[in-house]
Design a protein around this motif. Structure first.
Motif, PDB file in Angstrom:
ATOM      1  N   MET A   1       0.835  -1.373  -0.168  1.00  0.00           N
ATOM      2  CA  MET A   1      -0.376  -0.439  -0.139  1.00  0.00           C
ATOM      3  C   MET A   1       0.807   1.343   0.068  1.00  0.00           C
ATOM      4  O   MET A   1       1.653   1.976   0.861  1.00  0.00           O
ATOM      5  N   GLU A   2       0.446   1.872  -1.312  1.00  0.00           N
ATOM      6  CA  GLU A   2       1.645   3.211  -1.136  1.00  0.00           C
ATOM      7  C   GLU A   2       0.904   4.377  -0.567  1.00  0.00           C
ATOM      8  O   GLU A   2      -0.213   4.419   0.161  1.00  0.00           O
ATOM      9  N   VAL A   3       1.592   5.412   0.169  1.00  0.00           N
ATOM     10  CA  VAL A   3       1.403   6.822   0.744  1.00  0.00           C
ATOM     11  C   VAL A   3       0.354   7.240  -0.103  1.00  0.00           C
ATOM     12  O   VAL A   3       0.490   7.560  -0.954  1.00  0.00           O
ATOM     13  N   ASN A   4      -1.349   8.308   1.102  1.00  0.00           N
ATOM     14  CA  ASN A   4      -1.650   8.609   0.565  1.00  0.00           C
ATOM     15  C   ASN A   4      -1.235   9.855   0.403  1.00  0.00           C
ATOM     16  O   ASN A   4      -1.712  11.230   1.263  1.00  0.00           O
ATOM     17  N   TYR A   5      -0.620  10.479  -0.570  1.00  0.00           N
ATOM     18  CA  TYR A   5       0.139  11.740  -0.747  1.00  0.00           C
ATOM     19  C   TYR A   5      -1.289  12.378  -1.680  1.00  0.00           C
ATOM     20  O   TYR A   5      -1.760  11.689  -2.176  1.00  0.00           O
ATOM     21  N   LYS A   6      -1.307  13.741  -1.352  1.00  0.00           N
ATOM     22  CA  LYS A   6      -2.654  14.782  -1.842  1.00  0.00           C
ATOM     23  C   LYS A   6      -1.969  14.087  -3.941  1.00  0.00           C
ATOM     24  O   LYS A   6      -2.851  14.716  -4.720  1.00  0.00           O
ATOM     25  N   ASN A   7      -0.701  14.766  -3.897  1.00  0.00           N
ATOM     26  CA  ASN A   7      -0.121  14.946  -4.806  1.00  0.00           C
ATOM     27  C   ASN A   7       0.628  13.736  -5.608  1.00  0.00           C
ATOM     28  O   ASN A   7       1.105  13.606  -4.532  1.00  0.00           O
ATOM     29  N   LYS A   8       0.523  12.279  -6.273  1.00  0.00           N
ATOM     30  CA  LYS A   8       0.494  11.220  -6.455  1.00  0.00           C
ATOM     31  C   LYS A   8       2.454  11.078  -7.326  1.00  0.00           C
ATOM     32  O   LYS A   8       2.726  10.457  -6.966  1.00  0.00           O
ATOM     33  N   ARG A   9       2.470  11.943  -7.559  1.00  0.00           N
ATOM     34  CA  ARG A   9       3.420  12.046  -8.365  1.00  0.00           C
ATOM     35  C   ARG A   9       4.957  12.332  -7.974  1.00  0.00           C
ATOM     36  O   ARG A   9       4.860  12.972  -6.507  1.00  0.00           O
ATOM     37  N   SER A  10       5.313  11.854  -8.525  1.00  0.00           N
ATOM     38  CA  SER A  10       6.956  11.118  -7.823  1.00  0.00           C
ATOM     39  C   SER A  10       8.121  11.838  -8.773  1.00  0.00           C
ATOM     40  O   SER A  10       7.958  11.677 -10.100  1.00  0.00           O
ATOM     41  N   TYR A  11       9.318  11.832  -8.023  1.00  0.00           N
ATOM     42  CA  TYR A  11      10.565  12.666  -8.772  1.00  0.00           C
ATOM     43  C   TYR A  11      10.952  11.715 -10.184  1.00  0.00           C
ATOM     44  O   TYR A  11      10.963  10.275  -9.882  1.00  0.00           O
ATOM     45  N   ASN A  12      10.717  11.595 -11.032  1.00  0.00           N
ATOM     46  CA  ASN A  12      10.745  11.406 -12.154  1.00  0.00           C
ATOM     47  C   ASN A  12      12.286  10.684 -12.753  1.00  0.00           C
ATOM     48  O   ASN A  12      13.246  11.444 -12.796  1.00  0.00           O
ATOM     49  N   THR A  13      12.745   9.438 -12.240  1.00  0.00           N
ATOM     50  CA  THR A  13      14.193   9.114 -12.246  1.00  0.00           C
ATOM     51  C   THR A  13      14.365   8.343 -13.510  1.00  0.00           C
ATOM     52  O   THR A  13      15.625   7.681 -13.776  1.00  0.00           O
ATOM     53  N   LYS A  14      13.752   8.355 -14.094  1.00  0.00           N
ATOM     54  CA  LYS A  14      14.113   7.538 -15.922  1.00  0.00           C
ATOM     55  C   LYS A  14      14.582   8.652 -16.307  1.00  0.00           C
ATOM     56  O   LYS A  14      13.879   8.782 -17.503  1.00  0.00           O
ATOM     57  N   LYS A  15      14.795   9.616 -15.993  1.00  0.00           N
ATOM     58  CA  LYS A  15      15.439  10.854 -17.084  1.00  0.00           C
ATOM     59  C   LYS A  15      16.137  10.708 -18.003  1.00  0.00           C
ATOM     60  O   LYS A  15      17.603  10.006 -16.948  1.00  0.00           O
ATOM     61  N   TYR A  16      16.974  10.241 -19.367  1.00  0.00           N
ATOM     62  CA  TYR A  16      18.424  10.779 -19.479  1.00  0.00           C
ATOM     63  C   TYR A  16      19.428  12.026 -18.941  1.00  0.00           C
ATOM     64  O   TYR A  16      18.520  12.542 -19.535  1.00  0.00           O
ATOM     65  N   PRO A  17      20.523  11.543 -18.580  1.00  0.00           N
ATOM     66  CA  PRO A  17      21.318  12.701 -18.049  1.00  0.00           C
ATOM     67  C   PRO A  17      21.566  13.697 -19.453  1.00  0.00           C
ATOM     68  O   PRO A  17      22.056  12.706 -20.939  1.00  0.00           O
ATOM     69  N   ILE A  18      21.578  14.976 -19.302  1.00  0.00           N
ATOM     70  CA  ILE A  18      22.304  15.551 -20.344  1.00  0.00           C
ATOM     71  C   ILE A  18      23.885  15.395 -20.397  1.00  0.00           C
ATOM     72  O   ILE A  18      24.234  14.896 -20.016  1.00  0.00           O
ATOM     73  N   ARG A  19      24.266  15.798 -21.489  1.00  0.00           N
ATOM     74  CA  ARG A  19      25.756  15.687 -21.356  1.00  0.00           C
ATOM     75  C   ARG A  19      26.623  17.386 -20.926  1.00  0.00           C
ATOM     76  O   ARG A  19      26.210  18.808 -21.275  1.00  0.00           O
ATOM     77  N   GLN A  20      27.250  17.642 -20.225  1.00  0.00           N
ATOM     78  CA  GLN A  20      27.740  18.734 -19.345  1.00  0.00           C
ATOM     79  C   GLN A  20      28.248  19.270 -20.445  1.00  0.00           C
ATOM     80  O   GLN A  20      29.139  18.939 -21.347  1.00  0.00           O
ATOM     81  N   PRO A  21      27.559  20.228 -19.706  1.00  0.00           N
ATOM     82  CA  PRO A  21      27.829  21.485 -21.060  1.00  0.00           C
ATOM     83  C   PRO A  21      29.913  22.202 -20.394  1.00  0.00           C
ATOM     84  O   PRO A  21      30.134  22.000 -19.223  1.00  0.00           O
ATOM     85  N   VAL A  22      30.485  22.501 -22.040  1.00  0.00           N
ATOM     86  CA  VAL A  22      31.830  22.961 -21.211  1.00  0.00           C
ATOM     87  C   VAL A  22      31.891  23.814 -19.537  1.00  0.00           C
ATOM     88  O   VAL A  22      32.742  23.695 -19.460  1.00  0.00           O
ATOM     89  N   ILE A  23      31.468  24.859 -20.741  1.00  0.00           N
ATOM     90  CA  ILE A  23      30.963  25.830 -19.410  1.00  0.00           C
ATOM     91  C   ILE A  23      31.326  24.870 -17.483  1.00  0.00           C
ATOM     92  O   ILE A  23      31.338  25.150 -16.958  1.00  0.00           O
ATOM     93  N   ILE A  24      30.160  24.258 -17.914  1.00  0.00           N
ATOM     94  CA  ILE A  24      29.713  23.485 -16.689  1.00  0.00           C
ATOM     95  C   ILE A  24      31.211  22.534 -16.028  1.00  0.00           C
ATOM     96  O   ILE A  24      30.777  22.769 -15.024  1.00  0.00           O
ATOM     97  N   VAL A  25      31.765  22.286 -16.850  1.00  0.00           N
ATOM     98  CA  VAL A  25      33.080  21.527 -16.911  1.00  0.00           C
ATOM     99  C   VAL A  25      33.511  22.112 -15.764  1.00  0.00           C
ATOM    100  O   VAL A  25      34.682  21.939 -14.940  1.00  0.00           O
ATOM    101  N   TRP A  26      33.969  23.823 -16.855  1.00  0.00           N
ATOM    102  CA  TRP A  26      35.175  24.350 -15.884  1.00  0.00           C
ATOM    103  C   TRP A  26      34.994  25.099 -14.453  1.00  0.00           C
ATOM    104  O   TRP A  26      35.533  24.886 -13.324  1.00  0.00           O
ATOM    105  N   LEU A  27      33.489  25.065 -14.651  1.00  0.00           N
ATOM    106  CA  LEU A  27      32.974  25.985 -13.577  1.00  0.00           C
ATOM    107  C   LEU A  27      32.835  24.762 -12.384  1.00  0.00           C
ATOM    108  O   LEU A  27      33.369  25.625 -10.897  1.00  0.00           O
ATOM    109  N   ILE A  28      33.040  23.750 -12.289  1.00  0.00           N
ATOM    110  CA  ILE A  28      32.919  22.264 -11.378  1.00  0.00           C
ATOM    111  C   ILE A  28      34.441  22.674 -11.103  1.00  0.00           C
ATOM    112  O   ILE A  28      35.027  22.713  -9.846  1.00  0.00           O
ATOM    113  N   TRP A  29      35.280  22.116 -12.068  1.00  0.00           N
ATOM    114  CA  TRP A  29      37.056  22.754 -11.537  1.00  0.00           C
ATOM    115  C   TRP A  29      37.709  23.326 -10.611  1.00  0.00           C
ATOM    116  O   TRP A  29      37.353  23.368  -9.589  1.00  0.00           O
TER     117      TRP A  29
END
Length: 416
Positions: A1-29
């Motif tokens: 039995m699932e939890v009785n949430y008012k909004n039953k939507r959960s986070y979609n973990t089935k998304k495919y990841p984007i390819r990191q933008p080059v600026i993000i690579v530099w920013l993380i570094w």
């Protein structure tokens, strides 16, 4: 039995990841370099000459600083990290932007395999922390057998990062106080693509385990690292919860440099070199991980005798989505060799039941002083659509629950 949430939507973990933008690579570094200012650290590569993406990168996991050190070694290449759902809390947009792959802890996820393959096919680095939680005692945790199959499926090089000093600097059992410890991270090519294609999944698993072995307390002694902070033992009782002198459980306490049992009174001192010394009588376990593994074997014996069972009342918070923890209130919580984990409670006037069998959980996600909700010990039981953070009423019991989960999984799979 699932939890009785008012909004039953959960986070979609089935998304495919984007390819990191080059600026993000530099920013993380750049942000990683800034975060490491003031810390003594060294990063080095072994056998990585000419190795370029795509490849699978596995890393041991000691604290958040692992990500920052790994970012220095993978720069300037794009990386997609596998990250658990609580890492997305209040920042799913950011995690998606930097190319993370969302995962709920210790659940079977076919989509994850597809997402990993997509990262490799487009020529990037897939980064995973296969222990899937911070090391509680500075040694390698149990690794899933599916790792070998995953590497074999993608037919790409296998690289391993091993961190040393991170656990000593910020141990999981007391992450609020930092110690002055140098950090050393090594990136090493373990298998070429040709070797992966020629090996069986079992042989790949053996190579992974061999490459990822570590023992922080042995490393401390071998490198002459002294931790002189006068509070260095505080929190150690969370992992060393059972007294080897009188066998009492959950009655250990720490203060300053001392670890002691409140039942029999025996005391140990945590020395500056990371070893334990009994103040009177025999020192049962001078090496901290030996005490930890003795506790594990004690739990396994309890299971084999048919005596293991855990029952308690827990305070439950859930994370179906990423912006809010829902307080579900009190629930009953049981863990047995036959049923595994069962959580039963009420929310919004309707009952819910969460059930995970022993065969379905390779390990248990535990947290000491969990910072996202309230600063006490909790366990996380996840399903495909939800994650339940349970705070037991009983004190200092979650390490034993983690042992029992792993040993029950081993026993059930060994029988098969």
């Amino acid at each position: 039995m699932e939890v009785n949430y008012k909004n039953k939507r959960s986070y979609n973990t089935k998304k495919y990841p984007i390819r990191q933008p080059v600026i993000i690579v530099w920013l993380i570094w750049l942000l990683s370099k800034i975060a490491l200012i003031g810390k003594k650290y060294k990063v080095e590569k072994i056998g990585m000459e000419g190795v370029k993406p795509p490849y699978i990168l596995l890393s041991n996991h000691q604290y958040f600083i692992d990500f920052e050190l790994a970012a220095l070694l993978t720069f300037p290449h794009r990386v997609n990290n596998v990250v658990s759902i609580d890492g997305y809390y209040r920042r799913p947009w950011l995690m998606e932007l930097i190319g993370c792959i969302c995962k709920r802890k210790f659940t079977n996820d076919i989509h994850l395999v597809k997402a990993i393959n997509r990262v490799i096919c487009r020529g990037d680095i897939l980064s995973m922390y296969p222990e899937a939680r911070y090391t509680p005692i500075g040694t390698l945790a149990y690794l899933p057998e599916s790792l070998g199959k995953l590497v074999k499926l993608n037919k790409c090089p296998l690289v391993v990062i091993t961190h040393h000093g991170n656990h000593l600097h910020t141990p999981f059992w007391n992450f609020r106080k930092k110690r002055k410890v140098p950090l050393h991270t090594v990136m090493k090519l373990v298998l070429t693509a040709e070797q992966v294609c020629a090996m069986t999944p079992a042989e790949i698993n053996a190579a992974i385990r061999d490459a990822m072995q570590y023992d922080e307390y042995r490393y401390q002694k071998e490198n002459g690292i002294l931790i002189t902070e006068p509070w260095r033992a505080e929190g150690l009782h969370k992992v060393l919860y059972k007294c080897p002198h009188c066998m009492a459980e959950s009655k250990m306490v720490t203060k300053g440099t001392a670890l002691f049992c409140t039942v029999c009174g025996k005391r140990w001192n945590l020395e500056e070199d990371g070893s334990l010394r009994a103040l009177e009588g025999e020192t049962e376990f001078p090496h901290i991980p030996d005490w930890f593994e003795w506790e594990r074997m004690e739990v396994r014996k309890e299971i084999e005798r048919g005596e293991y069972a855990f029952h308690d009342t827990v305070d439950v918070y859930s994370l179906p989505r990423c912006w809010r923890y829902f307080h579900l209130g009190e629930a009953t919580f049981t863990h047995t060799a036959e049923e595994g984990f069962v959580i039963e409670g009420f929310y919004n006037g309707k009952p819910y039941r969460v059930h995970r069998t022993p065969e379905s959980m390779i390990a248990l996600h535990i947290e000491y002083d969990y910072c996202y909700i309230k600063p006490f010990d909790c366990v996380d039981i996840s399903t495909d659509r939800d994650s339940f953070y349970c705070y037991p009423a009983k004190k200092n019991v979650i390490t034993k629950l983690a042992f029992a989960t792993e040993e029950l999984y081993k026993l059930k799979t060994e029988k098969k």
